[in-house]
Write a protein that holds these residues in place. Sequence first.
Motif, PDB file in Angstrom:
ATOM      1  N   TRP A  98       0.830  -1.199   0.000  1.00  0.00           N
ATOM      2  CA  TRP A  98       0.000   0.000   0.000  1.00  0.00           C
ATOM      3  C   TRP A  98       0.866   1.251   0.000  1.00  0.00           C
ATOM      4  O   TRP A  98       0.543   2.243  -0.643  1.00  0.00           O
ATOM      5  N   ARG A 151      -9.247  -2.914   2.696  1.00  0.00           N
ATOM      6  CA  ARG A 151      -9.841  -2.714   1.375  1.00  0.00           C
ATOM      7  C   ARG A 151      -9.484  -3.840   0.409  1.00  0.00           C
ATOM      8  O   ARG A 151      -8.373  -4.378   0.430  1.00  0.00           O
ATOM      9  N   GLU A 153      -8.843  -3.807  -2.796  1.00  0.00           N
ATOM     10  CA  GLU A 153      -7.756  -3.584  -3.752  1.00  0.00           C
ATOM     11  C   GLU A 153      -6.386  -3.790  -3.133  1.00  0.00           C
ATOM     12  O   GLU A 153      -5.428  -4.190  -3.809  1.00  0.00           O
ATOM     13  N   ASP A 156      -6.003  -7.519  -2.953  1.00  0.00           N
ATOM     14  CA  ASP A 156      -5.751  -8.026  -4.310  1.00  0.00           C
ATOM     15  C   ASP A 156      -4.318  -7.746  -4.746  1.00  0.00           C
ATOM     16  O   ASP A 156      -3.725  -8.546  -5.478  1.00  0.00           O
ATOM     17  N   ARG A 157      -3.762  -6.622  -4.330  1.00  0.00           N
ATOM     18  CA  ARG A 157      -2.383  -6.300  -4.706  1.00  0.00           C
ATOM     19  C   ARG A 157      -1.426  -7.348  -4.173  1.00  0.00           C
ATOM     20  O   ARG A 157      -0.512  -7.796  -4.884  1.00  0.00           O
TER      21      ARG A 157
END
Length: 250
Positions: A98, A151, A153, A156-157
């Motif tokens: 992140w 979150r 995303e 998913d990263r």
Amino acid sequence: MSRPIEFYFDFISPYGHLAAEAIEGLAGEFGRDVVWRPFLLGVTVLQVMGLKPLTETPLKGDYVRLDKPRMARLLGIPLADPDLRGVNGVAAARAYYWLVEAEPARAKALARRLLRRLWVAGADITPVDAVVEEAAACGVAPAPLRAALGRAEVKDRLRAEVDRAVARGVFGSPFFIVDDQPIWGVDRLWMIRHWLEHGSWEPAPGLPAAGRPIEAEARRLSPPPAARPCGPCRSRSTGSGRPGRTGRGP
């Protein structure tokens, strides 16, 4: 321009911690940057390879328990022996990815603090609170990070990074890719040095084919006696306390 060294590691790997303390200095000698890429051994080793964790593997587990402290002593790097039951680096890795796009230097500092929290202070890094605490010490605002870790995303990263690691043949921690050359293990730092010096796997001119490359690399990587942790610092490195107090950076 020279390509960066890619450094794959799992936060729960003691050998990954040892490599994290050594690789930047080695790369810097040759003007190379290092890209840190945390991944999950639970995927590469347990799921893809179908193996048990090292410490749960008969015979090999006993060897690893012997090998970890002696490798740390050889490299001059503090290493605790935390209880890893229930410990994972998922939140730590999510926080790193992140942060890394916007602030790569701060992301590395966070990764170092989390590794030292586990492998020097012997404290858990699994809870989100632990990750947020170490991030705050690096100047990261707690609220945005805490929200980001939940979150989709961000989750998913990390999945995408682990899938990418598997696709590139990464399995153990640490794992390095240097100019497309895969190199596995902290005990292969001497091979990274050889490649950076010579750009080939031919023996160095004038040196015998046989030798003690790991010991030579340890001498290069170990701090001078005056820089080594004092007795009280060593005792703190195997007990509780805040990480990042070993004189080796944030």
